[in-house]
Enzyme design. Sequence first.
Site, PDB file in Angstrom:
ATOM      1  N   LYS A  16       0.832  -1.199   0.000  1.00 33.51           N
ATOM      2  CA  LYS A  16       0.000   0.000   0.000  1.00 33.51           C
ATOM      3  C   LYS A  16       0.878   1.264   0.000  1.00 33.51           C
ATOM      4  O   LYS A  16       2.091   1.189   0.260  1.00 33.51           O
ATOM      5  CB  LYS A  16      -0.918  -0.034   1.231  1.00 33.51           C
ATOM      6  CG  LYS A  16      -1.900  -1.221   1.214  1.00 33.51           C
ATOM      7  CD  LYS A  16      -2.808  -1.226   2.449  1.00 33.51           C
ATOM      8  CE  LYS A  16      -3.757  -2.413   2.407  1.00 33.51           C
ATOM      9  NZ  LYS A  16      -4.697  -2.418   3.567  1.00 33.51           N
ATOM     10  N   TYR A  56     -12.241  -2.758  -3.632  1.00 36.85           N
ATOM     11  CA  TYR A  56     -12.842  -2.667  -2.300  1.00 36.85           C
ATOM     12  C   TYR A  56     -14.373  -2.686  -2.334  1.00 36.85           C
ATOM     13  O   TYR A  56     -15.018  -2.174  -1.414  1.00 36.85           O
ATOM     14  CB  TYR A  56     -12.328  -1.417  -1.589  1.00 36.85           C
ATOM     15  CG  TYR A  56     -10.913  -1.570  -1.080  1.00 36.85           C
ATOM     16  CD1 TYR A  56     -10.570  -2.643  -0.230  1.00 36.85           C
ATOM     17  CD2 TYR A  56      -9.909  -0.675  -1.420  1.00 36.85           C
ATOM     18  CE1 TYR A  56      -9.273  -2.802   0.243  1.00 36.85           C
ATOM     19  CE2 TYR A  56      -8.598  -0.828  -0.940  1.00 36.85           C
ATOM     20  CZ  TYR A  56      -8.300  -1.897  -0.109  1.00 36.85           C
ATOM     21  OH  TYR A  56      -7.005  -2.049   0.366  1.00 36.85           O
ATOM     22  N   ASN A 123      -1.752  -0.270   7.090  1.00 33.85           N
ATOM     23  CA  ASN A 123      -1.146  -1.539   7.496  1.00 33.85           C
ATOM     24  C   ASN A 123      -0.301  -2.201   6.417  1.00 33.85           C
ATOM     25  O   ASN A 123      -0.151  -3.420   6.392  1.00 33.85           O
ATOM     26  CB  ASN A 123      -2.238  -2.473   8.020  1.00 33.85           C
ATOM     27  CG  ASN A 123      -3.360  -2.666   7.008  1.00 33.85           C
ATOM     28  OD1 ASN A 123      -3.256  -2.200   5.879  1.00 33.85           O
ATOM     29  ND2 ASN A 123      -4.401  -3.353   7.403  1.00 33.85           N
ATOM     30  N   HIS A 126      -1.797  -5.600   1.390  1.00 38.19           N
ATOM     31  CA  HIS A 126      -3.059  -6.316   1.177  1.00 38.19           C
ATOM     32  C   HIS A 126      -2.728  -7.707   0.652  1.00 38.19           C
ATOM     33  O   HIS A 126      -1.800  -7.863  -0.139  1.00 38.19           O
ATOM     34  CB  HIS A 126      -3.916  -5.596   0.127  1.00 38.19           C
ATOM     35  CG  HIS A 126      -4.994  -6.479  -0.437  1.00 38.19           C
ATOM     36  ND1 HIS A 126      -6.204  -6.654   0.192  1.00 38.19           N
ATOM     37  CD2 HIS A 126      -5.018  -7.291  -1.528  1.00 38.19           C
ATOM     38  CE1 HIS A 126      -6.926  -7.521  -0.508  1.00 38.19           C
ATOM     39  NE2 HIS A 126      -6.231  -7.918  -1.558  1.00 38.19           N
ATOM     40  N   GLU A 137      -9.282 -10.130  -7.982  1.00 32.90           N
ATOM     41  CA  GLU A 137      -8.355  -9.016  -7.754  1.00 32.90           C
ATOM     42  C   GLU A 137      -7.211  -9.008  -8.766  1.00 32.90           C
ATOM     43  O   GLU A 137      -6.777  -7.944  -9.217  1.00 32.90           O
ATOM     44  CB  GLU A 137      -7.814  -9.102  -6.321  1.00 32.90           C
ATOM     45  CG  GLU A 137      -8.908  -8.856  -5.280  1.00 32.90           C
ATOM     46  CD  GLU A 137      -8.488  -9.204  -3.859  1.00 32.90           C
ATOM     47  OE1 GLU A 137      -7.328  -9.618  -3.645  1.00 32.90           O
ATOM     48  OE2 GLU A 137      -9.339  -9.056  -2.951  1.00 32.90           O
TER      49      GLU A 137
HETATM   50  P1  RTP Z   1      -6.517  -6.390   3.303  1.00 32.20           P
HETATM   51  O1  RTP Z   1      -7.874  -6.594   2.638  1.00 32.20           O
HETATM   52  O2  RTP Z   1      -5.945  -5.015   3.037  1.00 32.20           O
HETATM   53  O3  RTP Z   1      -5.560  -7.505   3.025  1.00 32.20           O
HETATM   54  O4  RTP Z   1      -6.731  -6.395   4.883  1.00 32.20           O
HETATM   55  P2  RTP Z   1      -7.722  -7.242   5.746  1.00 32.20           P
HETATM   56  O5  RTP Z   1      -8.384  -8.302   4.913  1.00 32.20           O
HETATM   57  O6  RTP Z   1      -6.972  -7.616   6.964  1.00 32.20           O
HETATM   58  O7  RTP Z   1      -8.795  -6.148   6.151  1.00 32.20           O
HETATM   59  P3  RTP Z   1     -10.222  -5.804   5.523  1.00 32.20           P
HETATM   60  O8  RTP Z   1     -11.256  -6.036   6.560  1.00 32.20           O
HETATM   61  O9  RTP Z   1     -10.408  -6.453   4.183  1.00 32.20           O
HETATM   62  O10 RTP Z   1     -10.112  -4.228   5.345  1.00 32.20           O
HETATM   63  C1  RTP Z   1      -9.437  -3.696   4.229  1.00 32.20           C
HETATM   64  C2  RTP Z   1      -8.520  -2.594   4.674  1.00 32.20           C
HETATM   65  O11 RTP Z   1      -9.279  -1.489   5.118  1.00 32.20           O
HETATM   66  C3  RTP Z   1      -8.577  -0.824   6.154  1.00 32.20           C
HETATM   67  N1  RTP Z   1      -9.414  -0.826   7.361  1.00 32.20           N
HETATM   68  N2  RTP Z   1      -9.426   0.148   8.220  1.00 32.20           N
HETATM   69  N3  RTP Z   1     -11.665   0.408  11.019  1.00 32.20           N
HETATM   70  C4  RTP Z   1     -10.610   0.710  10.292  1.00 32.20           C
HETATM   71  O12 RTP Z   1      -9.932   1.666  10.505  1.00 32.20           O
HETATM   72  C5  RTP Z   1     -10.304  -0.160   9.159  1.00 32.20           C
HETATM   73  N4  RTP Z   1     -10.837  -1.337   8.899  1.00 32.20           N
HETATM   74  C6  RTP Z   1     -10.280  -1.753   7.749  1.00 32.20           C
HETATM   75  C7  RTP Z   1      -7.280  -1.552   6.363  1.00 32.20           C
HETATM   76  O13 RTP Z   1      -6.291  -0.940   5.548  1.00 32.20           O
HETATM   77  C8  RTP Z   1      -7.611  -2.938   5.854  1.00 32.20           C
HETATM   78  O14 RTP Z   1      -6.450  -3.631   5.492  1.00 32.20           O
HETATM   79 MG    MG Z   2      -9.431  -7.887   3.089  1.00 33.64          MG
END
Ligand code: RTP
Ligand code: MG
Length: 145
Positions: A16, A56, A123, A126, A137
């Site tokens: 990212k 997204y 973070n 992805h 994707e």
């Molecule tokens: P990713 O898709 O980026 O691999 O991460 P992930 O599955 O662990 O998380 P996801 O639930 O899919 O959320 C996508 C990205 O959105 C941001 N996020 N911020 N409450 C918050 O501040 C929040 N929740 C999600 C993060 O960048 C997350 O990786």
């Molecule tokens: Mg995710």
Amino acid sequence: MTKENLVTERTLVLVKPDGVQRGLIGQIIARIEAKGYSIEKLELLNATPEQLAAHYEEHEGKPFYQPLVDFMSEGPLVAMVATGNGVIPGFRSLAGTTDPTTAAPGTIRGDLARDWGANVQKNLVHGSDSAESAAREIAIWFPEN
Ligand code: RTP
Ligand code: MG
């Protein structure tokens, strides 16, 4: 069946904009390769609004959606296709849990990221969460294939 005969999995990895800006591309790729996965495709690019909306779409309507899209538009990111048996859950494991504050030490997020942004978790990476997500994707970020 030997391990070599198993169908190779593909996952979509993004470094990212926070990872690119902080100069962590090399360290992140090194961890992927050290685990034994291969990089099949790699591009540094500026995400288009269309790419981010498609990538997204599952999060549309959530409170962090617009801050997330804005954060992902802040600068260039690196899109990669990583391959190897088990790479989809394997890369998620390397990345660590979503919130870097509590991501385990030893993971990319646990070792290299710190806290929450104002509205979104910065973070670093992805990784696709399923074979279906990976296929969808990869087509968004590498449409020529
Ligand atoms: P990713 O898709 O980026 O691999 O991460 P992930 O599955 O662990 O998380 P996801 O639930 O899919 O959320 C996508 C990205 O959105 C941001 N996020 N911020 N409450 C918050 O501040 C929040 N929740 C999600 C993060 O960048 C997350 O990786
Ligand atoms: Mg995710």
